[in-house]
Design an enzyme around this catalytic site. Structure first.
Site, PDB file in Angstrom:
ATOM      1  N   ARG A  61      -4.510  15.275   5.656  1.00 47.53           N
ATOM      2  CA  ARG A  61      -4.960  13.912   5.967  1.00 47.53           C
ATOM      3  C   ARG A  61      -4.235  13.473   7.243  1.00 47.53           C
ATOM      4  O   ARG A  61      -3.040  13.733   7.410  1.00 47.53           O
ATOM      5  CB  ARG A  61      -4.613  12.977   4.818  1.00 47.53           C
ATOM      6  N   HIS A  64       0.835  -1.205   0.000  1.00 52.39           N
ATOM      7  CA  HIS A  64       0.000   0.000   0.000  1.00 52.39           C
ATOM      8  C   HIS A  64       0.868   1.253   0.000  1.00 52.39           C
ATOM      9  O   HIS A  64       2.082   1.177   0.224  1.00 52.39           O
ATOM     10  CB  HIS A  64      -0.963  -0.013   1.207  1.00 52.39           C
TER      11      HIS A  64
HETATM   12  C1  AKG Z   1       2.094   3.582   7.471  1.00 49.52           C
HETATM   13  O1  AKG Z   1       2.150   4.409   8.396  1.00 49.52           O
HETATM   14  O2  AKG Z   1       2.844   2.565   7.408  1.00 49.52           O
HETATM   15  C2  AKG Z   1       1.102   3.750   6.410  1.00 49.52           C
HETATM   16  O3  AKG Z   1       1.064   2.956   5.492  1.00 49.52           O
HETATM   17  C3  AKG Z   1       0.169   4.891   6.485  1.00 49.52           C
HETATM   18  C4  AKG Z   1      -1.132   4.644   5.815  1.00 49.52           C
HETATM   19  C5  AKG Z   1      -2.070   5.824   5.896  1.00 49.52           C
HETATM   20  O4  AKG Z   1      -1.673   6.912   6.257  1.00 49.52           O
HETATM   21  O5  AKG Z   1      -3.233   5.632   5.552  1.00 49.52           O
END
Ligand code: AKG
Length: 323
Positions: free
Chosen positions: A266, A256
């Site tokens: 965000r 992701h």
């Molecule tokens: C992480 O902190 O490892 C993420 O992948 C953050 C994902 C997000 O901010 O939605």
């Protein structure tokens, strides 16, 4: 290798812009109050390694209170945030992720979770008491949710004891982490600037909650990227690398990334439930069919972390442990 030290958000070169991906309507939604959710959960872990949970039982006030404290923290002057200490291990980080040159349009607070209440020095300050209590309440609620989900996974896999996964996260020595991410608006780059580069999560399970601003993207089985519609009332669950190993690849650790928004902040709050440092990770014999070969050589969580800290975010960290 690019090594950046303590840059403020506006001070270093931007990561490369990329195109936002289309929204995906197929994210599994698991209603935890419904009977039968364990089978859906297993299917979601096998197919995507990612799903959303509703009716999770965590009060909205508790979530809102930590989000508010996080926003207050990120609104502090840069010098004050940096006094918390660089996040090479735990603390405040801005633009640099890890120590091998990854950068993103993000600032964050990374905190180790132990069996004791939060103990970063700045949280001990009397002025941080509301932040501290919001963190402690949130962590215990979200850890309970992670355990509930892990126990449902064991039920769905028809293995016993049902705490076979959750006991690792509940262990006094569990190496778990909470990360508060803030992706400030990124004018001129609406949804195209990398906030957090692509990666899989190393731990067993990640429980992610964000405000209602889009940005999170995941890969499907065919490698294509899709955007996840935000939902601030729900939690998103990621299968991590350790759970992929424990299930001998049956569950998929989901790749992701996050793209920053052009005009809105965000905020995400991610609990990463990890095993104790010395825990040996290998596929559970209970889950292996007759004659099935292990895809991984046995390793400890500590060994995995040592290897991972020498890699870039996008690297396939589990590759080093594949047979
Ligand atoms: C992480 O902190 O490892 C993420 O992948 C953050 C994902 C997000 O901010 O939605």
């Amino acid at each position: 290798m690019v090594v950046l030290t303590k840059p403020a958000l506006g001070q270093v070169s931007l990561p490369r812009p990329q195109k936002p991906s289309p929204y995906f309507s197929g994210i599994p939604v698991i209603d935890l109050s419904e009977p039968g959710s364990e089978a859906l959960l297993v299917r979601a872990c096998e197919e995507l390694g990612f799903f959303k949970v509703t009716n999770h039982g965590i009060p909205v006030e508790l979530i809102a209170s930590l989000e508010e404290e996080a926003m207050k923290f990120f609104a502090l002057p840069q010098a004050e945030k940096e006094r918390v200490g660089p996040a090479t291990l735990f603390g405040y980080g801005s633009r640099t992720i890890g120590s091998n040159g990854d950068i993103g349009w993000v600032e964050y607070l990374l905190m180790q979770i132990t069996s004791k209440p939060m103990s970063l020095p700045f949280l001990m300050d009397a002025s941080a008491s509301s932040f501290r209590s919001a963190l402690n309440e949130y962590i215990s609620a979200v850890r309970k949710l992670a355990c509930e989900v892990l126990e449902l996974m064991a039920d769905g896999l028809k293995i016993e004891p049902r705490n076979v996964f959750s006991k690792l996260v509940m262990d006094e020595e569990s190496d778990s982490v909470l990360r508060l991410n803030h992706y400030p608006p990124c004018p001129g780059f609406n949804g195209t600037m990398t906030g957090f580069g692509e990666h899989t999560d190393p731990q067993i399970i990640s429980v992610l909650r964000s405000n209602n601003i889009a940005g999170l993207e995941i890969t499907l089985r065919d490698g294509s990227w899709v955007s996840v519609l935000p939902d601030q009332a729900s939690f998103f669950i990621n299968v991590g690398d350790s759970l992929q190993v424990l299930t001998n690849g049956r569950f998929r650790s989901v790749r992701h990334r996050v793209l920053a928004n052009g005009s809105k902040s965000r905020v995400s709050m991610v609990y990463f439930g990890g095993p104790p440092s010395g825990e040996r990770l290998a596929p559970l014999p209970l889950l292996m069919a007759e004659g099935e070969q292990s895809l991984y050589r046995e390793f400890t969580w500590c060994e995995y972390k040592r290897c991972a800290c020498r890699t870039m975010l996008a690297d396939n960290r589990l590759g080093q442990f594949e047979k």
